[in-house]
Design a protein around this motif. Structure first.
Motif, short mmCIF file in Angstrom:
data_model
loop_
_atom_site.label_atom_id
_atom_site.label_comp_id
_atom_site.label_asym_id
_atom_site.label_seq_id
_atom_site.Cartn_x
_atom_site.Cartn_y
_atom_site.Cartn_z
N GLY A 135 41.73 24.11 -37.15
CA GLY A 135 42.53 24.87 -38.11
C GLY A 135 43.55 25.79 -37.50
N ARG A 136 43.89 25.59 -36.23
CA ARG A 136 44.92 26.43 -35.62
C ARG A 136 45.54 25.72 -34.43
NH1 ARG A 136 41.71 29.34 -31.63
NH2 ARG A 136 39.60 28.57 -31.89
N VAL A 137 46.55 26.38 -33.86
CA VAL A 137 47.23 25.83 -32.70
C VAL A 137 46.42 26.17 -31.46
CG1 VAL A 137 49.32 25.94 -31.32
CG2 VAL A 137 49.48 26.03 -33.79
N VAL A 138 46.06 25.16 -30.69
CA VAL A 138 45.22 25.39 -29.51
C VAL A 138 45.80 24.66 -28.30
CG1 VAL A 138 43.04 25.85 -30.65
CG2 VAL A 138 43.75 23.50 -30.27
N GLY A 139 45.48 25.20 -27.13
CA GLY A 139 45.88 24.55 -25.88
C GLY A 139 44.83 23.56 -25.43
N LEU A 140 45.17 22.79 -24.41
CA LEU A 140 44.26 21.74 -23.94
C LEU A 140 42.93 22.32 -23.45
CD1 LEU A 140 43.70 18.82 -23.26
CD2 LEU A 140 44.97 19.10 -21.14
N GLU A 141 42.98 23.46 -22.74
CA GLU A 141 41.75 24.04 -22.18
C GLU A 141 40.79 24.46 -23.30
OE1 GLU A 141 44.78 24.99 -20.91
OE2 GLU A 141 44.59 23.91 -19.02
N GLU A 142 41.36 24.98 -24.38
CA GLU A 142 40.50 25.41 -25.48
C GLU A 142 39.86 24.21 -26.16
OE1 GLU A 142 42.51 28.11 -28.03
OE2 GLU A 142 40.73 28.50 -29.22
N VAL A 143 40.59 23.11 -26.24
CA VAL A 143 40.04 21.89 -26.83
C VAL A 143 38.91 21.36 -25.95
CG1 VAL A 143 40.56 19.52 -27.46
CG2 VAL A 143 42.16 21.33 -28.01
N ILE A 144 39.10 21.43 -24.62
CA ILE A 144 38.05 20.97 -23.70
C ILE A 144 36.80 21.83 -23.90
CG2 ILE A 144 37.40 20.90 -21.26
CD1 ILE A 144 40.32 20.08 -20.69
N ALA B 14 43.46 42.87 -19.98
CA ALA B 14 43.65 41.44 -20.20
C ALA B 14 42.94 41.01 -21.47
CB ALA B 14 43.09 40.66 -19.01
N LEU B 15 43.59 40.10 -22.20
CA LEU B 15 42.94 39.50 -23.37
C LEU B 15 42.11 38.31 -22.89
CD1 LEU B 15 45.97 39.43 -25.82
CD2 LEU B 15 44.43 41.31 -25.33
N LYS B 16 41.24 37.83 -23.79
CA LYS B 16 40.40 36.68 -23.44
C LYS B 16 41.24 35.40 -23.55
CE LYS B 16 35.69 35.32 -24.30
NZ LYS B 16 34.61 35.25 -25.28
N PRO B 17 41.11 34.47 -22.59
CA PRO B 17 41.80 33.18 -22.76
C PRO B 17 41.38 32.54 -24.08
CG PRO B 17 40.98 33.39 -20.53
CD PRO B 17 40.47 34.58 -21.28
N GLY B 18 42.36 32.04 -24.82
CA GLY B 18 42.08 31.49 -26.14
C GLY B 18 42.42 32.45 -27.25
N SER B 19 42.81 33.69 -26.93
CA SER B 19 43.22 34.62 -27.99
C SER B 19 44.57 34.18 -28.55
CB SER B 19 43.29 36.04 -27.46
OG SER B 19 44.20 36.12 -26.41
N GLN B 20 44.86 34.67 -29.76
CA GLN B 20 46.05 34.15 -30.43
C GLN B 20 47.33 34.48 -29.68
OE1 GLN B 20 46.63 35.03 -34.67
NE2 GLN B 20 48.80 34.72 -34.28
N ALA B 21 47.39 35.69 -29.11
CA ALA B 21 48.60 36.08 -28.40
C ALA B 21 48.86 35.15 -27.22
CB ALA B 21 48.48 37.52 -27.91
N TYR B 22 47.80 34.83 -26.48
CA TYR B 22 47.98 33.94 -25.33
C TYR B 22 48.32 32.52 -25.78
CZ TYR B 22 46.24 37.41 -21.98
OH TYR B 22 46.10 38.51 -21.19
N ASN B 23 47.72 32.07 -26.88
CA ASN B 23 48.06 30.73 -27.38
C ASN B 23 49.53 30.66 -27.77
OD1 ASN B 23 45.60 29.63 -26.98
ND2 ASN B 23 44.92 29.71 -29.10
N ASP B 24 50.03 31.74 -28.42
CA ASP B 24 51.44 31.74 -28.82
C ASP B 24 52.35 31.73 -27.60
OD1 ASP B 24 50.65 31.78 -31.42
OD2 ASP B 24 50.85 33.94 -31.67
N LEU B 25 51.97 32.53 -26.58
CA LEU B 25 52.78 32.53 -25.36
C LEU B 25 52.73 31.15 -24.69
CD1 LEU B 25 52.05 35.98 -23.71
CD2 LEU B 25 54.27 35.05 -24.31
N GLU B 26 51.56 30.49 -24.76
CA GLU B 26 51.46 29.16 -24.16
C GLU B 26 52.37 28.17 -24.88
OE1 GLU B 26 47.51 27.66 -23.66
OE2 GLU B 26 48.23 25.72 -22.94
N VAL B 27 52.41 28.26 -26.22
CA VAL B 27 53.31 27.37 -26.96
C VAL B 27 54.76 27.65 -26.56
CG1 VAL B 27 54.23 26.88 -29.26
CG2 VAL B 27 51.78 27.07 -28.92
#
Lengths: 294, 149
Positions: free
Chosen positions: A135-144, A263-276
């Motif tokens: 239900g959201r935008v995720v990076g490959l690491e989060e999917v793994i 530092a925020l936790k990997p997978g937080s929304q801010a980091y996901n947005d920056l990754e996109v």
């Protein structure tokens, strides 16, 4: 008349409310394609073809930044490094997780424009993506991490094993250009938020990412030379001499500490947005793993 | 992520080989008071402030140089060329022969205290409003800059 005043007050209320004072570096026009680097640094022509990098630039300490550190990638750099060990570890882990075949199905079950894919080939080039099951935008690491959890294993986002599997999955897309579409839908929202975060001043030093990575590329902070934000995601997760195998979001956590905030936790929304945002700036550049950086 | 006693406020990620966990180790400086990029962040950054400089400088140039080199106080050398330092940054203006620019003490004090008043696009942190440098430390830095013939 009284009703009119009340309505006017309600309309103006958000403006009166105590808005947090946020500062932004003046916004630059970013293109969701790696060729946008031409407008930023003008060095794209030196590094756009990873197979034909200029040996002379790579050998000069003052000029090597113009290659955007692509001379540390294969095929220019054919050295063995710890990224290759992580790739082997990723293969072992993937085979262990994928005994019943459900792990791979979980990874490739994503939506993108084109035929339904069943192989890992090209998978890396389509992430981050909007996953309907999450239900959201995720990076490959989060999917793994998510798919390993379904298999009963813990592979935390950013951990060595997670990045190892990510490198293994990405190795099936070697040489294929990154291709995410940020022109519409949830990814567009994410891109806009990421662009905003890139310019937002935060932390002890009151700096944004853009403070250094827009107008100061090629200049040095002590011995550190500032890089272009374009074309960076293609070699992640990367082996870094100082920090070991580093996924993009662990790198964000290190950046956060450098800027001077928790530092925020990997997978937080801010980091996901920056990754996109950063992945869109790498659109059109071929994946290159395993890679190393100082 | 954070220990139950809450004595450690800032953690750094540590990647441990052949582990499925991302480890977090105590960071050597506490950043917990500063605003982050988190989407629920409510803390604020101080808005630009005028400095209240009172005339006799009473700064010590030798102390100022130590502050300029200290990564956790002035940290000037990371961006500015400073005489006698071999590997400076190149972001900011060179500080060689800085006295020849003939800035007044009050101007220099304002520049270090909060540069956003005069140059809103500058990268330099506003040392005064953020509480990184005290009044006396800024005076020492001004004295050091005025001593660079």
């Amino acid at each position: 008349m009284r009703i009119l005043i009340i309505m006017l007050a309600l309309f103006l209320l958000p403006a009166w409310a105590d808005e947090p004072h946020k500062e932004y570096t003046s916004a630059e026009p970013f293109l969701p394609h790696v060729s946008g680097d031409d407008h930023l640094t003008g060095t794209y022509r030196y590094w756009k073809d990873p197979k034909n990098l200029d040996m002379r630039l790579a050998g000069s300490p003052d000029q090597s930044w113009k290659l955007n550190w692509k001379h540390l990638d294969y095929p220019f750099n054919k050295e063995m490094h710890a990224g290759h060990l992580a790739l082997d570890r990723g293969l072992t882990l993937f085979n262990k997780l994928n005994r019943s075949g459900t792990f791979k199905n979980c990874l490739v079950m994503y939506r993108f424009n084109g035929p339904y894919e069943t192989s890992l080939r090209g998978l890396r080039t389509h992430y981050p993506a909007f996953r309907t099951d999450l239900g959201r935008v995720v990076g490959l690491e989060e999917v793994i991490e998510h798919c390993a959890k379904l298999e009963g294993e813990v592979l935390q986002n950013g951990s060595y094993d997670n990045s190892a599997v990510s490198i293994y999955v990405a190795s099936h897309s070697l040489g294929m250009p990154i291709k995410i579409d940020v022109s519409s839908g949830p990814l567009r929202e994410s891109w806009r938020r990421g662009e905003r975060l890139f310019h937002q001043k935060v932390g002890r030093n009151n700096m944004s990412c853009a403070s250094c990575h827009v107008g100061r590329i090629g200049q040095s902070l002590r011995a550190t030379v500032v890089t272009s934000p374009y074309g960076d995601v293609a070699h992640y997760p990367v082996y870094r001499d100082r920090f070991g195998i580093t996924s993009l979001q662990v790198r964000f956590a290190q950046c956060s500490l450098d800027l001077g905030f928790n530092a925020l936790k990997p997978g937080s929304q801010a980091y996901n947005d920056l990754e996109v945002f950063l992945t869109a700036l790498t659109n059109g550049y071929p994946v290159s793993v395993p890679s190393e950086r100082p | 992520m954070v220990d139950p006693m809450r004595s450690i406020k800032t953690l750094a990620p540590k990647v441990v080989v052949d582990s499925g966990q991302l480890h977090w180790v105590p960071h050597f400086i506490d950043f917990s008071q500063w605003p982050t990029l988190c989407k629920d962040e409510t803390r604020t950054i101080p808005s630009p402030q005028m400095a209240h400089y009172v005339a006799p400088l009473r700064g010590d140039a030798a102390r100022g140089r130590v502050i300029a080199m200290d990564p956790w106080r002035g940290n000037c050398v990371t961006c500015h060329e400073i005489p006698g330092e071999e590997w400076p940054g190149t972001f900011g203006a060179s500080l060689h022969h800085y006295k020849q620019r003939r800035h007044t003490d009050a101007n220099l004090y304002q520049q270090i205290f909060d540069v956003r008043i005069t140059a809103p696009r500058a990268v330099m942190p506003p040392f005064g409003p953020l509480g990184i440098l005290s009044d006396q430390e800024i005076r020492d830095l001004v004295a050091y800059l005025q001593s660079l013939e």
